[in-house]
Scaffold this active site. Structure first.
Site, PDB file in Angstrom:
ATOM      1  N   LEU A  76      36.414 -65.086  37.743  1.00 47.31           N
ATOM      2  CA  LEU A  76      37.735 -64.367  37.413  1.00 47.31           C
ATOM      3  C   LEU A  76      37.857 -63.419  38.587  1.00 47.31           C
ATOM      4  O   LEU A  76      36.953 -63.096  39.202  1.00 47.31           O
ATOM      5  CB  LEU A  76      37.465 -63.504  36.132  1.00 47.31           C
ATOM      6  CG  LEU A  76      37.553 -64.059  34.688  1.00 47.31           C
ATOM      7  CD1 LEU A  76      36.976 -63.125  33.436  1.00 47.31           C
ATOM      8  CD2 LEU A  76      38.743 -64.642  34.407  1.00 47.31           C
ATOM      9  N   ASP A  77      39.149 -63.222  38.544  1.00 46.92           N
ATOM     10  CA  ASP A  77      39.279 -62.149  39.728  1.00 46.92           C
ATOM     11  C   ASP A  77      38.535 -60.903  39.796  1.00 46.92           C
ATOM     12  O   ASP A  77      38.378 -60.426  38.530  1.00 46.92           O
ATOM     13  CB  ASP A  77      40.902 -61.989  39.848  1.00 46.92           C
ATOM     14  CG  ASP A  77      41.796 -62.999  39.940  1.00 46.92           C
ATOM     15  OD1 ASP A  77      41.261 -63.905  40.817  1.00 46.92           O
ATOM     16  OD2 ASP A  77      43.035 -62.764  39.827  1.00 46.92           O
ATOM     17  N   MET A  78      38.222 -60.301  40.742  1.00 52.00           N
ATOM     18  CA  MET A  78      37.608 -58.846  40.670  1.00 52.00           C
ATOM     19  C   MET A  78      38.304 -57.901  39.575  1.00 52.00           C
ATOM     20  O   MET A  78      37.750 -57.185  38.829  1.00 52.00           O
ATOM     21  CB  MET A  78      37.666 -58.212  42.044  1.00 52.00           C
ATOM     22  CG  MET A  78      36.707 -57.021  42.223  1.00 52.00           C
ATOM     23  SD  MET A  78      36.900 -56.361  43.949  1.00 52.00           S
ATOM     24  CE  MET A  78      35.634 -55.101  43.776  1.00 52.00           C
TER      25      MET A  78
END
Length: 237
Positions: A76-78
């Site tokens: 997942l994106d940060m």
């Protein structure tokens, strides 16, 4: 979320000073499901999925400090929170990775976007190729000429007001898994996700302290039991 060089160094040093009990407690707090083969966790917003080039603080590295057998499957994106599944052995990793390649897992995200978008209950799809744009690092853009398509299904859930601004809650189901796909598709339809530190500006950025994007539901086949399993995470915004 962007950090200065000094902040990166401080975070890296702090991470190395934590005792093993810190990582064990962290893992326990975010665990949704765990058995001998898989480990499903609820990733906090603001934490990388894997170590970056300079920032060596991530979900994977923390889980590895708690259990050295953990193996990466997807990310997942940060800035995104929510459900991630890891494997605990090579067989499970290969099995589930193949499911992702074949687009068998079903994922649903919950988001709040800027403005009142469409009518409540409206459903549809966004089909627009997404690619990385090096001149706008770290942004991605919609490029109709790009060869790899990107497809997102959506449902409008409700209209709200946030800090005096109109916002819309939506359910998003990515059929493909391009980097920043959901974030860029929302920009593409004119309703950026609120709190997005990369794509939002002005009120759309300022009314929330974090990206309002959460991986809420995950469904896939267990690599050993061969049965479909479902997990759900509470929406944190």
């Amino acid at each position: 979320m962007l950090f200065t060089e000094a902040e990166v160094n401080a975070l890296n040093e702090q991470e190395q000073r934590y005792p093993k009990t810190f990582f064990q407690d962290f893992a326990q707090q975010i665990t949704v499901y765990e058995d001998d083969d898989i480990w499903v966790v609820d990733k906090p917003a603001g934490l990388l999925s894997v170590d970056g080039k300079t920032l060596k603080v991530s979900l994977l590295s923390r889980l590895e400090r708690a259990n050295s057998n953990v193996k990466l499957i997807h990310r997942l994106d940060m800035d995104t929170s929510g459900l991630l599944i890891f494997a605990k052995n090579a067989v499970a990793q290969t099995h589930i990775s193949k499911q992702f390649i074949e687009r068998l897992p079903q994922k649903k995200y919950h988001a709040r976007v800027f403005g009142h978008w469409n009518e409540i209950g409206a459903t549809g799809e966004i089909s627009a190729p997404v690619r990385y744009e090096p001149t706008l690092k770290p942004r991605h853009i919609v490029d109709p000429s790009w060869s790899k398509h990107a497809l997102t299904l959506y449902e409008v859930l409700s209209h709200e007001d946030r800090a005096g601004e109109a916002v819309t809650r939506v359910a998003l189901k990515p059929v493909t898994g391009r980097s920043h796909q959901l974030r860029v598709h929302m920009v593409h339809v004119g309703h950026v996700i609120i709190g997005d530190p990369i794509y939002a500006e002005g009120a759309a950025l300022d009314i929330e302290p974090r990206l309002n994007l959460h991986a809420q539901q995950l469904r896939l086949k267990h690599p050993v039991l061969n049965a479909w399993m479902d997990w759900e995470s509470p929406i944190p915004f």
